[in-house]
Design a protein around this motif. Structure first.
Motif, PDB file in Angstrom:
ATOM      1  N   VAL A  73       0.840  -1.189   0.000  1.00 12.38           N
ATOM      2  CA  VAL A  73       0.000   0.000   0.000  1.00 12.38           C
ATOM      3  C   VAL A  73       0.883   1.249   0.000  1.00 12.38           C
ATOM      4  O   VAL A  73       1.798   1.363   0.810  1.00 12.38           O
ATOM      5  CB  VAL A  73      -0.926   0.029   1.234  1.00 12.38           C
ATOM      6  CG1 VAL A  73      -1.806   1.275   1.209  1.00 12.38           C
ATOM      7  CG2 VAL A  73      -1.769  -1.235   1.309  1.00 12.38           C
ATOM      8  N   LYS A  74       0.590   2.168  -0.900  1.00 15.56           N
ATOM      9  CA  LYS A  74       1.231   3.487  -0.856  1.00 15.56           C
ATOM     10  C   LYS A  74       0.340   4.424  -0.061  1.00 15.56           C
ATOM     11  O   LYS A  74      -0.874   4.468  -0.281  1.00 15.56           O
ATOM     12  CB  LYS A  74       1.442   4.043  -2.265  1.00 15.56           C
ATOM     13  CG  LYS A  74       2.121   5.408  -2.274  1.00 15.56           C
ATOM     14  CD  LYS A  74       2.344   5.919  -3.701  1.00 15.56           C
ATOM     15  CE  LYS A  74       3.033   7.276  -3.702  1.00 15.56           C
ATOM     16  NZ  LYS A  74       3.271   7.778  -5.076  1.00 15.56           N
ATOM     17  N   VAL A  75       0.916   5.157   0.886  1.00 13.60           N
ATOM     18  CA  VAL A  75       0.134   6.078   1.710  1.00 13.60           C
ATOM     19  C   VAL A  75       0.558   7.506   1.412  1.00 13.60           C
ATOM     20  O   VAL A  75       1.738   7.800   1.213  1.00 13.60           O
ATOM     21  CB  VAL A  75       0.297   5.760   3.211  1.00 13.60           C
ATOM     22  CG1 VAL A  75      -0.358   4.436   3.552  1.00 13.60           C
ATOM     23  CG2 VAL A  75       1.764   5.727   3.614  1.00 13.60           C
ATOM     24  N   VAL A  76      -0.421   8.392   1.365  1.00 16.14           N
ATOM     25  CA  VAL A  76      -0.193   9.812   1.065  1.00 16.14           C
ATOM     26  C   VAL A  76      -0.967  10.636   2.077  1.00 16.14           C
ATOM     27  O   VAL A  76      -2.154  10.357   2.323  1.00 16.14           O
ATOM     28  CB  VAL A  76      -0.644  10.179  -0.359  1.00 16.14           C
ATOM     29  CG1 VAL A  76      -0.332  11.638  -0.656  1.00 16.14           C
ATOM     30  CG2 VAL A  76      -0.013   9.264  -1.393  1.00 16.14           C
ATOM     31  N   TRP A  77      -0.325  11.642   2.664  1.00 24.92           N
ATOM     32  CA  TRP A  77      -0.965  12.501   3.660  1.00 24.92           C
ATOM     33  C   TRP A  77      -1.111  13.900   3.088  1.00 24.92           C
ATOM     34  O   TRP A  77      -0.175  14.453   2.516  1.00 24.92           O
ATOM     35  CB  TRP A  77      -0.130  12.541   4.929  1.00 24.92           C
ATOM     36  CG  TRP A  77      -0.767  13.309   6.059  1.00 24.92           C
ATOM     37  CD1 TRP A  77      -0.880  14.668   6.181  1.00 24.92           C
ATOM     38  CD2 TRP A  77      -1.389  12.766   7.234  1.00 24.92           C
ATOM     39  NE1 TRP A  77      -1.526  15.002   7.340  1.00 24.92           N
ATOM     40  CE2 TRP A  77      -1.849  13.851   8.010  1.00 24.92           C
ATOM     41  CE3 TRP A  77      -1.588  11.454   7.689  1.00 24.92           C
ATOM     42  CZ2 TRP A  77      -2.497  13.679   9.225  1.00 24.92           C
ATOM     43  CZ3 TRP A  77      -2.237  11.284   8.903  1.00 24.92           C
ATOM     44  CH2 TRP A  77      -2.682  12.379   9.653  1.00 24.92           C
ATOM     45  N   TYR A 125       3.148  -0.965  -6.072  1.00 23.65           N
ATOM     46  CA  TYR A 125       1.976  -0.810  -5.215  1.00 23.65           C
ATOM     47  C   TYR A 125       0.711  -1.370  -5.860  1.00 23.65           C
ATOM     48  O   TYR A 125       0.509  -1.274  -7.071  1.00 23.65           O
ATOM     49  CB  TYR A 125       1.764   0.666  -4.866  1.00 23.65           C
ATOM     50  CG  TYR A 125       2.906   1.259  -4.071  1.00 23.65           C
ATOM     51  CD1 TYR A 125       3.133   0.871  -2.760  1.00 23.65           C
ATOM     52  CD2 TYR A 125       3.772   2.195  -4.650  1.00 23.65           C
ATOM     53  CE1 TYR A 125       4.184   1.401  -2.033  1.00 23.65           C
ATOM     54  CE2 TYR A 125       4.825   2.731  -3.932  1.00 23.65           C
ATOM     55  CZ  TYR A 125       5.027   2.332  -2.626  1.00 23.65           C
ATOM     56  OH  TYR A 125       6.073   2.855  -1.911  1.00 23.65           O
ATOM     57  N   LYS A 126      -0.144  -1.953  -5.010  1.00 23.46           N
ATOM     58  CA  LYS A 126      -1.432  -2.500  -5.435  1.00 23.46           C
ATOM     59  C   LYS A 126      -2.602  -1.626  -4.981  1.00 23.46           C
ATOM     60  O   LYS A 126      -3.709  -1.757  -5.497  1.00 23.46           O
ATOM     61  CB  LYS A 126      -1.624  -3.912  -4.873  1.00 23.46           C
ATOM     62  CG  LYS A 126      -0.506  -4.884  -5.247  1.00 23.46           C
ATOM     63  CD  LYS A 126      -0.407  -5.076  -6.745  1.00 23.46           C
ATOM     64  CE  LYS A 126       0.670  -6.106  -7.102  1.00 23.46           C
ATOM     65  NZ  LYS A 126       0.836  -6.255  -8.560  1.00 23.46           N
ATOM     66  N   ASN A 199      -8.530   0.554  -6.648  1.00 23.77           N
ATOM     67  CA  ASN A 199      -7.976   0.412  -5.292  1.00 23.77           C
ATOM     68  C   ASN A 199      -7.323   1.685  -4.772  1.00 23.77           C
ATOM     69  O   ASN A 199      -6.160   1.698  -4.350  1.00 23.77           O
ATOM     70  CB  ASN A 199      -6.978  -0.750  -5.260  1.00 23.77           C
ATOM     71  CG  ASN A 199      -7.648  -2.080  -5.509  1.00 23.77           C
ATOM     72  OD1 ASN A 199      -8.772  -2.321  -5.052  1.00 23.77           O
ATOM     73  ND2 ASN A 199      -6.986  -2.953  -6.254  1.00 23.77           N
ATOM     74  N   ILE A 200      -8.090   2.768  -4.805  1.00 29.03           N
ATOM     75  CA  ILE A 200      -7.668   4.030  -4.196  1.00 29.03           C
ATOM     76  C   ILE A 200      -8.684   4.356  -3.108  1.00 29.03           C
ATOM     77  O   ILE A 200      -9.890   4.445  -3.375  1.00 29.03           O
ATOM     78  CB  ILE A 200      -7.585   5.162  -5.231  1.00 29.03           C
ATOM     79  CG1 ILE A 200      -6.501   4.849  -6.262  1.00 29.03           C
ATOM     80  CG2 ILE A 200      -7.296   6.505  -4.549  1.00 29.03           C
ATOM     81  CD1 ILE A 200      -6.429   5.846  -7.391  1.00 29.03           C
ATOM     82  N   TYR A 201      -8.214   4.488  -1.890  1.00 33.12           N
ATOM     83  CA  TYR A 201      -9.090   4.654  -0.736  1.00 33.12           C
ATOM     84  C   TYR A 201      -8.776   5.980  -0.045  1.00 33.12           C
ATOM     85  O   TYR A 201      -7.634   6.445  -0.047  1.00 33.12           O
ATOM     86  CB  TYR A 201      -8.915   3.494   0.245  1.00 33.12           C
ATOM     87  CG  TYR A 201      -9.079   2.137  -0.395  1.00 33.12           C
ATOM     88  CD1 TYR A 201     -10.316   1.509  -0.443  1.00 33.12           C
ATOM     89  CD2 TYR A 201      -7.982   1.490  -0.977  1.00 33.12           C
ATOM     90  CE1 TYR A 201     -10.468   0.265  -1.047  1.00 33.12           C
ATOM     91  CE2 TYR A 201      -8.126   0.247  -1.579  1.00 33.12           C
ATOM     92  CZ  TYR A 201      -9.363  -0.362  -1.612  1.00 33.12           C
ATOM     93  OH  TYR A 201      -9.504  -1.586  -2.220  1.00 33.12           O
ATOM     94  N   ILE A 202      -9.799   6.555   0.574  1.00 34.33           N
ATOM     95  CA  ILE A 202      -9.638   7.821   1.290  1.00 34.33           C
ATOM     96  C   ILE A 202     -10.154   7.665   2.711  1.00 34.33           C
ATOM     97  O   ILE A 202     -11.218   7.089   2.947  1.00 34.33           O
ATOM     98  CB  ILE A 202     -10.400   8.957   0.585  1.00 34.33           C
ATOM     99  CG1 ILE A 202      -9.745   9.273  -0.766  1.00 34.33           C
ATOM    100  CG2 ILE A 202     -10.437  10.216   1.451  1.00 34.33           C
ATOM    101  CD1 ILE A 202     -10.469  10.357  -1.558  1.00 34.33           C
TER     102      ILE A 202
END
Length: 393
Positions: A73-77, A125-126, A199-202
């Motif tokens: 998982v790639k995480v972005v803030w 990333y998936k 598969n992009i989650y918020i």
């Protein structure tokens, strides 16, 4: 907070985004920051038992959190604010000055870059999870723009009604777009009729009290599962080492013997009951406002330096002056009589000085119903104790 993490994972598994909402200091940002760290450094196993041969005392353990979305998982803030715009989140045009002149180049914002990441065949990333703190501090409808549609998983790739990505700012040639600049120096292009990856989650947070924030409109709100974050007295009890079963109900017989931490616990409980009755539960005071009270407690297995009880009282008084009372003034703005009643000014203790009084005039012909300014932390310790204890009743 484990139950809230499970709720978030359940929403993602059901192809839904998540909105955490509630008053300040209820742990919203802390929760998503912990989730950010968990996803950024996931456990070695999703479920079952973990074996750590280097831990002789406890070699076997359970994973902290089952991750139910595709990994890695790639995480972005990101944090929304009044100057944050569509150009930051979706797509912006920036000038590129060369010897041939100046040309506007497309730059991917956070949301579009997540789509480009999953479309990149060289990416490891998936999934991508975007963390949005203070989503209602910006104009969310303008920030998302037409991409609000793709918050709904039905309109993404593999959804029930997949739609093409509407990026009219780009120019296309031979079925491919011009190069899109991305963070980190990368460049990507997309085909015409590109579909937004699934598969992009918020997960986002929203302050339910801030009057300066922009309300979330219904079209945006319905695309999120809302998880309420309420003030939690259990967190205070755990933080202060209090046994809830031994906390007494304040009465005429025992109020003068309450300890500072029990007083703080009961004080927050009474204030929130009053606030919820007057304005609604979304205006209550978060437990995090009191967790910095200095006290004798154990933190992560290590005892803190010894704190005198009077120091705890003064710490509680300072938090009242700097944090709690300003919050009360904000909520009861324009309702002075209700604030006076909340502070029990007209029913002060019969013996001893009390912190909160009405202003008096040198003229006997003038009557006031205005609170006299006071800094509780600057008063004698016995007045601090008597005043805060009296407020718990």
């Amino acid at each position: 907070m484990a139950d809230k993490l499970n709720d978030i994972m359940a929403s993602w598994s059901a192809s839904r985004n998540v909105l955490l909402y509630g008053p300040p200091a209820t742990g919203k940002t802390r929760l998503i920051s912990e989730l950010f760290q968990a996803l950024d450094t996931p456990p070695e196993s999703q479920r079952g038992i973990l074996l750590d041969p280097n831990d002789a005392a406890s070699p076997l353990s359970r994973p902290n959190q089952e991750i139910t979305i595709p990994q890695p998982v790639k995480v972005v803030w990101t944090t929304f604010h009044q100057s944050y715009g569509y150009e930051d989140f979706v797509l912006g045009l920036r000038p590129d000055i060369t010897t041939e002149g100046t040309r506007l180049q497309p730059w991917a914002g956070v949301f579009l870059d997540a789509a480009l990441e999953l479309d990149d065949p060289s990416s490891e990333y998936k999934s991508v999870v975007i963390f949005i703190d203070e989503i209602n501090r910006g104009n969310a409808a303008r920030i998302f723009g037409e991409f609000m549609t793709f918050l709904d998983f039905d309109y993404r790739d593999d959804g029930r009604i997949p739609l093409p990505l509407p990026l009219r700012q780009l120019t296309y040639k031979d079925g491919r777009s011009e190069k899109i600049f991305r963070p980190g120096g990368k460049k990507s292009d997309i085909p015409e009729n590109f579909r937004f990856p699934r598969n992009i989650y918020i997960v986002s947070t929203m302050n339910s009290v801030d009057r300066a924030a922009v309300p979330i409109d219904s079209a945006l709100a319905r695309r999120f599962d809302r998880i309420e974050m309420r003030p939690n007295l259990d967190v205070l009890a755990q933080n202060w080492g209090l046994d809830k079963t031994t906390i007494p109900k304040p009465s005429e017989d025992n109020w003068e013997t309450l300890s500072p931490l029990v007083t703080g616990y009961l004080l927050l409980d009474r204030l929130n009951i009053a606030i919820a009755s007057d304005f609604g539960p979304e205006f209550e005071l978060g437990h995090g406002l009191l967790t910095s009270v200095v006290s004798n407690r154990t933190v992560e297995g290590q005892a803190t330096p010894t704190v005198e009880e009077n120091d705890t009282w003064r710490s509680l008084a300072a938090i009242w002056d700097n944090v709690l009372f300003p919050q009360l003034e904000d909520r009861y703005s324009g309702r002075p009589e209700q604030l006076i009643d909340l502070l029990r000014v007209d029913t002060a203790p019969s013996l001893g000085d009390y912190a909160w009084k009405l202003r008096t005039s040198m003229s006997s012909t003038v009557t006031t119903r205005v609170l006299s300014p006071v800094r509780l932390s600057e008063l004698n310790i016995d007045v601090i104790q008597r005043s805060l204890r009296w407020l718990t009743r």
